[in-house]
Design a protein around this motif. Sequence first.
Motif, PDB file in Angstrom:
ATOM      1  N   ALA A  15      27.584  26.285  -6.573  1.00 34.57           N
ATOM      2  CA  ALA A  15      27.788  24.904  -6.111  1.00 34.57           C
ATOM      3  C   ALA A  15      27.071  23.905  -6.999  1.00 34.57           C
ATOM      4  CB  ALA A  15      27.293  24.763  -4.670  1.00 34.57           C
ATOM      5  N   GLY A  16      26.191  24.404  -7.859  1.00 35.47           N
ATOM      6  CA  GLY A  16      25.389  23.525  -8.701  1.00 35.47           C
ATOM      7  C   GLY A  16      26.081  23.171 -10.005  1.00 35.47           C
ATOM      8  N   GLY A  19      26.377  26.292 -12.566  1.00 38.99           N
ATOM      9  CA  GLY A  19      27.215  27.334 -11.963  1.00 38.99           C
ATOM     10  C   GLY A  19      28.669  26.910 -11.862  1.00 38.99           C
ATOM     11  N   VAL A  38      24.312  28.917  -1.329  1.00 43.32           N
ATOM     12  CA  VAL A  38      23.892  28.667   0.045  1.00 43.32           C
ATOM     13  C   VAL A  38      24.447  27.331   0.536  1.00 43.32           C
ATOM     14  CG1 VAL A  38      21.699  27.453  -0.435  1.00 43.32           C
ATOM     15  CG2 VAL A  38      21.833  29.052   1.499  1.00 43.32           C
ATOM     16  N   ALA A  62      26.064  32.417   0.802  1.00 48.62           N
ATOM     17  CA  ALA A  62      25.020  33.442   0.895  1.00 48.62           C
ATOM     18  C   ALA A  62      23.702  32.888   0.387  1.00 48.62           C
ATOM     19  CB  ALA A  62      25.420  34.662   0.057  1.00 48.62           C
ATOM     20  N   ALA A  91      21.515  31.149  -9.680  1.00 50.36           N
ATOM     21  CA  ALA A  91      20.939  30.271  -8.646  1.00 50.36           C
ATOM     22  C   ALA A  91      19.457  30.050  -8.920  1.00 50.36           C
ATOM     23  CB  ALA A  91      21.125  30.883  -7.260  1.00 50.36           C
ATOM     24  N   GLY A  92      18.996  28.833  -8.693  1.00 50.50           N
ATOM     25  CA  GLY A  92      17.581  28.553  -8.911  1.00 50.50           C
ATOM     26  C   GLY A  92      17.175  27.260  -8.254  1.00 50.50           C
ATOM     27  N   VAL A  93      15.872  27.122  -8.063  1.00 51.21           N
ATOM     28  CA  VAL A  93      15.319  25.870  -7.528  1.00 51.21           C
ATOM     29  C   VAL A  93      14.166  25.421  -8.419  1.00 51.21           C
ATOM     30  CG1 VAL A  93      15.982  26.246  -5.111  1.00 51.21           C
ATOM     31  CG2 VAL A  93      13.813  27.170  -5.942  1.00 51.21           C
ATOM     32  N   ARG A 110       8.603  29.838  -2.248  1.00 52.36           N
ATOM     33  CA  ARG A 110      10.058  29.646  -2.244  1.00 52.36           C
ATOM     34  C   ARG A 110      10.625  29.757  -3.667  1.00 52.36           C
ATOM     35  NH1 ARG A 110      14.162  30.945   0.582  1.00 52.36           N
ATOM     36  NH2 ARG A 110      15.995  29.770   0.004  1.00 52.36           N
ATOM     37  N   VAL A 114      13.452  32.546  -4.847  1.00 55.81           N
ATOM     38  CA  VAL A 114      14.803  32.244  -5.368  1.00 55.81           C
ATOM     39  C   VAL A 114      14.911  32.612  -6.848  1.00 55.81           C
ATOM     40  CG1 VAL A 114      16.533  30.451  -5.758  1.00 55.81           C
ATOM     41  CG2 VAL A 114      15.104  30.358  -3.696  1.00 55.81           C
ATOM     42  N   SER A 143      15.034  29.376 -18.647  1.00 56.68           N
ATOM     43  CA  SER A 143      14.830  27.955 -18.978  1.00 56.68           C
ATOM     44  C   SER A 143      13.911  27.904 -20.181  1.00 56.68           C
ATOM     45  CB  SER A 143      14.160  27.250 -17.787  1.00 56.68           C
ATOM     46  OG  SER A 143      13.662  25.976 -18.162  1.00 56.68           O
ATOM     47  N   THR A 191      22.345  17.766 -14.417  1.00 58.19           N
ATOM     48  CA  THR A 191      22.686  18.320 -13.099  1.00 58.19           C
ATOM     49  C   THR A 191      21.714  17.730 -12.075  1.00 58.19           C
ATOM     50  OG1 THR A 191      21.138  20.177 -13.030  1.00 58.19           O
ATOM     51  CG2 THR A 191      23.186  20.546 -14.244  1.00 58.19           C
ATOM     52  N   MET A 193      19.421  19.174 -10.601  1.00 53.86           N
ATOM     53  CA  MET A 193      18.062  19.665 -10.816  1.00 53.86           C
ATOM     54  C   MET A 193      17.296  18.787 -11.816  1.00 53.86           C
ATOM     55  SD  MET A 193      16.561  23.391 -11.843  1.00 53.86           S
ATOM     56  CE  MET A 193      17.151  24.179 -10.361  1.00 53.86           C
TER      57      MET A 193
HETATM   58  N1  LIG Z   1      19.435  21.452 -14.967  1.00 60.11           N
HETATM   59  C1  LIG Z   1      18.468  21.756 -15.783  1.00 60.11           C
HETATM   60  O1  LIG Z   1      17.888  20.878 -16.407  1.00 60.11           O
HETATM   61  C2  LIG Z   1      18.078  23.197 -16.006  1.00 60.11           C
HETATM   62  C3  LIG Z   1      17.315  23.515 -17.144  1.00 60.11           C
HETATM   63  C4  LIG Z   1      16.940  24.840 -17.355  1.00 60.11           C
HETATM   64  C5  LIG Z   1      17.311  25.811 -16.438  1.00 60.11           C
HETATM   65  N2  LIG Z   1      18.047  25.461 -15.335  1.00 60.11           N
HETATM   66  C6  LIG Z   1      18.416  26.529 -14.403  1.00 60.11           C
HETATM   67  O2  LIG Z   1      19.822  26.559 -14.272  1.00 60.11           O
HETATM   68  C7  LIG Z   1      20.171  27.162 -13.016  1.00 60.11           C
HETATM   69  C8  LIG Z   1      21.241  26.327 -12.358  1.00 60.11           C
HETATM   70  O3  LIG Z   1      20.666  25.072 -12.018  1.00 60.11           O
HETATM   71  P1  LIG Z   1      21.468  23.683 -12.070  1.00 60.11           P
HETATM   72  O4  LIG Z   1      20.895  22.905 -13.170  1.00 60.11           O
HETATM   73  O5  LIG Z   1      22.925  23.937 -12.031  1.00 60.11           O
HETATM   74  O6  LIG Z   1      20.897  23.040 -10.741  1.00 60.11           O
HETATM   75  P2  LIG Z   1      21.602  22.730  -9.355  1.00 60.11           P
HETATM   76  O7  LIG Z   1      20.500  22.323  -8.444  1.00 60.11           O
HETATM   77  O8  LIG Z   1      22.753  21.823  -9.586  1.00 60.11           O
HETATM   78  O9  LIG Z   1      22.183  24.168  -8.913  1.00 60.11           O
HETATM   79  C9  LIG Z   1      21.414  25.202  -8.368  1.00 60.11           C
HETATM   80  C10 LIG Z   1      22.219  25.863  -7.291  1.00 60.11           C
HETATM   81  O10 LIG Z   1      21.508  27.000  -6.774  1.00 60.11           O
HETATM   82  C11 LIG Z   1      21.741  27.033  -5.383  1.00 60.11           C
HETATM   83  N3  LIG Z   1      20.707  27.783  -4.674  1.00 60.11           N
HETATM   84  C12 LIG Z   1      19.408  27.470  -4.551  1.00 60.11           C
HETATM   85  N4  LIG Z   1      18.789  28.360  -3.762  1.00 60.11           N
HETATM   86  C13 LIG Z   1      19.726  29.258  -3.377  1.00 60.11           C
HETATM   87  C14 LIG Z   1      19.708  30.390  -2.526  1.00 60.11           C
HETATM   88  N5  LIG Z   1      18.584  30.800  -1.928  1.00 60.11           N
HETATM   89  N6  LIG Z   1      20.853  31.082  -2.349  1.00 60.11           N
HETATM   90  C15 LIG Z   1      22.001  30.678  -2.943  1.00 60.11           C
HETATM   91  N7  LIG Z   1      22.083  29.604  -3.737  1.00 60.11           N
HETATM   92  C16 LIG Z   1      20.953  28.898  -3.947  1.00 60.11           C
HETATM   93  C17 LIG Z   1      21.731  25.573  -4.951  1.00 60.11           C
HETATM   94  O11 LIG Z   1      22.337  25.385  -3.686  1.00 60.11           O
HETATM   95  C18 LIG Z   1      22.465  24.921  -6.098  1.00 60.11           C
HETATM   96  O12 LIG Z   1      23.860  24.809  -5.835  1.00 60.11           O
HETATM   97  C19 LIG Z   1      18.860  27.309 -12.250  1.00 60.11           C
HETATM   98  O13 LIG Z   1      18.404  28.647 -12.321  1.00 60.11           O
HETATM   99  C20 LIG Z   1      17.923  26.384 -12.990  1.00 60.11           C
HETATM  100  O14 LIG Z   1      16.577  26.755 -12.825  1.00 60.11           O
HETATM  101  C21 LIG Z   1      18.444  24.187 -15.106  1.00 60.11           C
END
Ligand SMILES: NC(=O)c1ccc[n+]([C@@H]2O[C@H](COP(=O)([O-])OP(=O)(O)OC[C@H]3O[C@@H](n4cnc5c(N)ncnc54)[C@H](O)[C@@H]3O)[C@@H](O)[C@H]2O)c1
Length: 249
Positions: A15-16, A19, A38, A62, A91-93, A110, A114, A143, A191, A193
Amino acid sequence: MARFRGKTVIVTGAAGGIGRAAAARFAGEGARTVLVDVAAAGLADSVAVVERAGGEALAVEADVTRWADVQRYVEVALTRFGAVDAFFNNAGVLGAVSPLVDYPEDAFDRVLAVNVKAVWLGMKAVAPVLRARGGGAIVNTASIAGLRGTPNLIAYSASKHAVVGMTKSAALELARHGIRVNAICPAPIETPMAQALEVGVKRDRLTATIPLRRYGTPDEVAALVAFLASDEAAYITGGIYTVDGGAMA
Ligand SMILES: NC(=O)c1ccc[n+]([C@@H]2O[C@H](COP(=O)([O-])OP(=O)(O)OC[C@H]3O[C@@H](n4cnc5c(N)ncnc54)[C@H](O)[C@@H]3O)[C@@H](O)[C@H]2O)c1
Protein backbone atom coordinates in the motif's frame (compact mmCIF):
# COMPACT_ATOMS: atom_id res chain seq x y z
CA MET A 1 9.86 -6.18 -21.22
CA ALA A 2 8.01 -9.22 -19.91
CA ARG A 3 10.52 -10.64 -17.47
CA PHE A 4 7.79 -11.89 -15.11
CA ARG A 5 5.34 -13.45 -17.55
CA GLY A 6 3.83 -16.54 -15.91
CA LYS A 7 5.46 -15.72 -12.58
CA THR A 8 3.97 -14.89 -9.21
CA VAL A 9 5.47 -12.14 -7.07
CA ILE A 10 4.58 -11.27 -3.46
CA VAL A 11 5.07 -7.64 -2.42
CA THR A 12 4.78 -6.53 1.22
CA GLY A 13 4.23 -2.92 2.13
CA ALA A 14 2.24 -2.87 -1.10
CA ALA A 15 0.00 0.00 0.00
CA GLY A 16 3.04 2.24 0.36
CA GLY A 17 4.92 4.30 -2.17
CA ILE A 18 7.72 1.90 -3.05
CA GLY A 19 5.60 -1.27 -2.73
CA ARG A 20 2.89 0.11 -5.01
CA ALA A 21 5.39 1.18 -7.66
CA ALA A 22 7.09 -2.23 -7.51
CA ALA A 23 3.75 -4.03 -7.78
CA ALA A 24 2.85 -1.98 -10.84
CA ARG A 25 6.24 -2.68 -12.37
CA PHE A 26 6.04 -6.45 -11.76
CA ALA A 27 2.48 -6.60 -13.10
CA GLY A 28 3.42 -4.45 -16.07
CA GLU A 29 6.05 -7.04 -16.92
CA GLY A 30 3.56 -9.88 -16.80
CA ALA A 31 3.57 -11.01 -13.15
CA ARG A 32 0.61 -12.14 -11.11
CA THR A 33 1.04 -10.09 -7.95
CA VAL A 34 0.06 -10.70 -4.35
CA LEU A 35 -0.14 -7.38 -2.52
CA VAL A 36 0.30 -7.53 1.25
CA ASP A 37 -0.21 -4.66 3.69
CA VAL A 38 -1.87 -3.86 6.99
CA ALA A 39 -3.49 -0.73 5.49
CA ALA A 40 -6.68 -1.95 3.80
CA ALA A 41 -7.64 1.26 1.99
CA GLY A 42 -4.19 1.82 0.54
CA LEU A 43 -4.07 -1.80 -0.50
CA ALA A 44 -7.30 -1.43 -2.47
CA ASP A 45 -5.83 1.65 -4.18
CA SER A 46 -2.73 -0.35 -5.12
CA VAL A 47 -4.86 -3.14 -6.59
CA ALA A 48 -6.68 -0.51 -8.64
CA VAL A 49 -3.37 0.91 -9.89
CA VAL A 50 -2.16 -2.53 -10.95
CA GLU A 51 -5.46 -3.43 -12.61
CA ARG A 52 -5.67 -0.11 -14.46
CA ALA A 53 -2.28 -0.97 -15.93
CA GLY A 54 -3.77 -4.27 -17.14
CA GLY A 55 -2.11 -6.39 -14.46
CA GLU A 56 -3.39 -8.99 -12.02
CA ALA A 57 -3.31 -8.29 -8.28
CA LEU A 58 -4.63 -10.13 -5.26
CA ALA A 59 -4.80 -8.15 -2.00
CA VAL A 60 -4.05 -9.77 1.35
CA GLU A 61 -4.57 -7.63 4.43
CA ALA A 62 -1.97 -8.83 6.91
CA ASP A 63 0.29 -7.67 9.69
CA VAL A 64 3.73 -8.88 8.65
CA THR A 65 4.92 -9.04 12.27
CA ARG A 66 2.49 -11.87 13.00
CA TRP A 67 3.60 -15.35 11.97
CA ALA A 68 0.03 -16.52 11.36
CA ASP A 69 -0.54 -13.59 8.98
CA VAL A 70 2.74 -14.27 7.17
CA GLN A 71 1.84 -17.92 6.68
CA ARG A 72 -1.58 -16.85 5.45
CA TYR A 73 -0.31 -14.49 2.72
CA VAL A 74 1.97 -17.22 1.41
CA GLU A 75 -0.85 -19.80 1.51
CA VAL A 76 -3.21 -17.42 -0.28
CA ALA A 77 -0.60 -16.89 -3.00
CA LEU A 78 -0.17 -20.63 -3.43
CA THR A 79 -3.89 -21.35 -3.43
CA ARG A 80 -4.65 -18.65 -5.98
CA PHE A 81 -1.63 -18.88 -8.26
CA GLY A 82 -0.04 -22.27 -7.50
CA ALA A 83 3.50 -21.03 -6.93
CA VAL A 84 5.68 -18.14 -5.83
CA ASP A 85 8.69 -17.06 -7.89
CA ALA A 86 9.83 -13.83 -6.27
CA PHE A 87 9.34 -11.98 -3.01
CA PHE A 88 9.74 -8.25 -2.40
CA ASN A 89 10.10 -8.11 1.40
CA ASN A 90 9.51 -4.41 1.73
CA ALA A 91 7.10 -3.38 4.51
CA GLY A 92 8.71 -1.00 6.96
CA VAL A 93 8.16 1.82 9.41
CA LEU A 94 10.30 4.84 10.26
CA GLY A 95 9.47 5.00 13.98
CA ALA A 96 10.20 8.09 16.03
CA VAL A 97 12.59 10.85 14.98
CA SER A 98 14.21 11.64 18.31
CA PRO A 99 17.53 11.81 20.15
CA LEU A 100 18.40 8.36 21.43
CA VAL A 101 18.16 9.44 25.05
CA ASP A 102 14.50 10.40 24.55
CA TYR A 103 13.60 7.67 22.07
CA PRO A 104 10.38 5.91 23.23
CA GLU A 105 10.90 2.25 24.10
CA ASP A 106 7.62 1.15 22.52
CA ALA A 107 8.60 2.83 19.24
CA PHE A 108 11.95 1.02 19.33
CA ASP A 109 10.22 -2.35 19.81
CA ARG A 110 7.74 -1.63 17.01
CA VAL A 111 10.44 -0.63 14.51
CA LEU A 112 12.40 -3.77 15.24
CA ALA A 113 9.26 -5.91 14.98
CA VAL A 114 8.31 -4.59 11.53
CA ASN A 115 11.71 -3.90 10.00
CA VAL A 116 13.66 -6.86 11.41
CA LYS A 117 11.48 -9.66 12.75
CA ALA A 118 8.94 -9.44 9.93
CA VAL A 119 11.69 -9.47 7.30
CA TRP A 120 12.95 -12.71 8.82
CA LEU A 121 9.41 -14.15 9.10
CA GLY A 122 8.80 -13.35 5.44
CA MET A 123 11.95 -15.18 4.35
CA LYS A 124 11.14 -18.03 6.74
CA ALA A 125 7.75 -18.57 5.09
CA VAL A 126 8.68 -17.90 1.47
CA ALA A 127 12.04 -19.70 1.21
CA PRO A 128 10.56 -23.24 1.41
CA VAL A 129 8.04 -22.32 -1.29
CA LEU A 130 10.75 -20.95 -3.58
CA ARG A 131 12.84 -24.02 -2.88
CA ALA A 132 9.96 -26.29 -3.88
CA ARG A 133 9.82 -24.38 -7.17
CA GLY A 134 13.55 -25.03 -7.78
CA GLY A 135 14.66 -21.54 -6.78
CA GLY A 136 13.65 -17.91 -6.88
CA ALA A 137 14.53 -14.43 -5.76
CA ILE A 138 14.08 -12.42 -2.59
CA VAL A 139 14.67 -8.66 -2.46
CA ASN A 140 14.73 -7.10 1.02
CA THR A 141 14.32 -3.36 1.52
CA ALA A 142 17.08 -1.89 3.67
CA SER A 143 18.12 1.78 3.36
CA ILE A 144 21.21 3.95 3.24
CA ALA A 145 20.43 4.15 6.98
CA GLY A 146 21.56 0.50 7.02
CA LEU A 147 24.99 1.47 5.68
CA ARG A 148 25.94 4.53 7.71
CA GLY A 149 24.95 6.26 10.93
CA THR A 150 21.86 8.46 11.07
CA PRO A 151 21.28 10.80 14.03
CA ASN A 152 17.86 10.70 15.72
CA LEU A 153 16.82 7.42 14.07
CA ILE A 154 18.37 4.93 16.49
CA ALA A 155 15.81 2.15 15.96
CA TYR A 156 15.48 2.63 12.19
CA SER A 157 19.27 2.66 11.85
CA ALA A 158 19.59 -0.54 13.89
CA SER A 159 16.81 -2.20 11.92
CA LYS A 160 18.19 -1.43 8.48
CA HIS A 161 21.72 -2.52 9.42
CA ALA A 162 20.00 -5.75 10.54
CA VAL A 163 18.31 -6.13 7.14
CA VAL A 164 21.74 -5.90 5.48
CA GLY A 165 23.09 -8.61 7.80
CA MET A 166 20.08 -10.88 7.38
CA THR A 167 20.27 -10.50 3.59
CA LYS A 168 23.89 -11.64 3.49
CA SER A 169 23.28 -14.56 5.86
CA ALA A 170 20.16 -15.67 4.00
CA ALA A 171 22.00 -15.47 0.67
CA LEU A 172 24.69 -17.81 2.00
CA GLU A 173 22.14 -20.24 3.43
CA LEU A 174 19.80 -20.32 0.47
CA ALA A 175 22.21 -20.25 -2.48
CA ARG A 176 22.36 -24.04 -2.63
CA HIS A 177 18.58 -24.08 -3.13
CA GLY A 178 18.79 -21.72 -6.09
CA ILE A 179 17.37 -18.84 -4.06
CA ARG A 180 19.04 -15.46 -4.52
CA VAL A 181 18.72 -12.86 -1.78
CA ASN A 182 19.65 -9.22 -2.27
CA ALA A 183 18.90 -5.94 -0.51
CA ILE A 184 18.23 -2.45 -1.80
CA CYS A 185 19.32 0.68 0.03
CA PRO A 186 17.33 3.73 -1.05
CA ALA A 187 18.08 7.31 -0.04
CA PRO A 188 14.97 9.45 0.64
CA ILE A 189 12.28 8.53 -1.89
CA GLU A 190 9.11 10.54 -2.58
CA THR A 191 6.73 8.53 -0.35
CA PRO A 192 4.76 9.11 2.87
CA MET A 193 7.75 7.79 4.83
CA ALA A 194 10.04 10.56 3.55
CA GLN A 195 7.39 13.09 4.57
CA ALA A 196 7.43 11.59 8.07
CA LEU A 197 11.20 12.02 8.13
CA GLU A 198 10.81 15.70 7.23
CA VAL A 199 9.04 16.26 10.55
CA GLY A 200 12.48 15.97 12.14
CA VAL A 201 14.90 16.86 9.33
CA LYS A 202 14.32 19.63 6.80
CA ARG A 203 14.00 18.58 3.16
CA ASP A 204 16.70 21.02 2.03
CA ARG A 205 19.19 19.50 4.46
CA LEU A 206 18.39 16.01 3.20
CA THR A 207 18.72 16.90 -0.48
CA ALA A 208 22.00 18.70 0.23
CA THR A 209 23.52 15.31 1.16
CA ILE A 210 22.48 13.77 -2.18
CA PRO A 211 24.82 14.47 -5.15
CA LEU A 212 21.90 14.34 -7.62
CA ARG A 213 20.20 16.99 -5.41
CA ARG A 214 16.75 15.41 -5.28
CA TYR A 215 14.82 12.57 -3.69
CA GLY A 216 14.37 9.43 -5.74
CA THR A 217 11.01 8.34 -7.11
CA PRO A 218 9.29 5.06 -6.23
CA ASP A 219 9.55 4.05 -9.91
CA GLU A 220 13.33 4.46 -9.82
CA VAL A 221 13.46 2.05 -6.88
CA ALA A 222 11.03 -0.35 -8.56
CA ALA A 223 13.32 -0.57 -11.60
CA LEU A 224 16.17 -1.89 -9.42
CA VAL A 225 13.89 -4.26 -7.52
CA ALA A 226 12.53 -5.74 -10.74
CA PHE A 227 16.03 -6.24 -12.12
CA LEU A 228 17.23 -8.01 -8.96
CA ALA A 229 14.12 -10.21 -8.89
CA SER A 230 14.46 -11.14 -12.56
CA ASP A 231 16.53 -13.80 -14.28
CA GLU A 232 18.75 -11.03 -15.62
CA ALA A 233 20.30 -10.97 -12.14
CA ALA A 234 20.89 -14.75 -12.14
CA TYR A 235 24.48 -14.40 -10.88
CA ILE A 236 23.69 -11.79 -8.24
CA THR A 237 23.11 -12.81 -4.62
CA GLY A 238 24.11 -11.44 -1.23
CA GLY A 239 24.39 -8.02 -2.85
CA ILE A 240 23.55 -4.73 -1.17
CA TYR A 241 22.48 -2.19 -3.81
CA THR A 242 22.19 1.53 -3.27
CA VAL A 243 19.61 3.55 -5.20
CA ASP A 244 20.49 6.86 -3.65
CA GLY A 245 21.45 9.59 -6.10
CA GLY A 246 25.07 9.06 -5.12
CA ALA A 247 24.55 9.67 -1.39
CA MET A 248 26.82 6.79 -0.33
CA ALA A 249 29.57 7.54 -2.87
N1 LIG B 1 10.78 6.47 1.45
C1 LIG B 1 12.03 6.51 1.79
O1 LIG B 1 12.63 7.57 1.84
C2 LIG B 1 12.78 5.23 2.08
C3 LIG B 1 14.19 5.26 2.07
C4 LIG B 1 14.89 4.09 2.35
C5 LIG B 1 14.20 2.93 2.65
N2 LIG B 1 12.83 2.94 2.66
C6 LIG B 1 12.15 1.68 2.97
O2 LIG B 1 11.28 1.35 1.91
C7 LIG B 1 10.24 0.49 2.39
C8 LIG B 1 8.92 0.97 1.84
O3 LIG B 1 8.65 2.24 2.41
P1 LIG B 1 7.91 3.43 1.63
O4 LIG B 1 8.91 4.48 1.40
O5 LIG B 1 7.15 2.89 0.48
O6 LIG B 1 6.99 3.95 2.81
P2 LIG B 1 5.42 3.88 3.01
O7 LIG B 1 5.19 4.35 4.40
O8 LIG B 1 4.75 4.56 1.87
O9 LIG B 1 5.11 2.30 2.90
C9 LIG B 1 5.35 1.37 3.91
C10 LIG B 1 4.22 0.39 3.92
O10 LIG B 1 4.47 -0.65 4.88
C11 LIG B 1 3.24 -0.95 5.50
N3 LIG B 1 3.42 -1.59 6.80
C12 LIG B 1 3.95 -1.04 7.91
N4 LIG B 1 3.88 -1.91 8.93
C13 LIG B 1 3.29 -3.02 8.46
C14 LIG B 1 2.90 -4.25 9.04
N5 LIG B 1 3.13 -4.52 10.33
N6 LIG B 1 2.30 -5.18 8.26
C15 LIG B 1 2.05 -4.93 6.96
N7 LIG B 1 2.38 -3.78 6.35
C16 LIG B 1 2.98 -2.83 7.10
C17 LIG B 1 2.54 0.39 5.65
O11 LIG B 1 1.15 0.24 5.87
C18 LIG B 1 2.89 1.06 4.34
O12 LIG B 1 1.89 0.84 3.35
C19 LIG B 1 10.38 0.48 3.91
O13 LIG B 1 11.02 -0.70 4.33
C20 LIG B 1 11.25 1.69 4.18
O14 LIG B 1 11.94 1.57 5.40
C21 LIG B 1 12.11 4.05 2.37
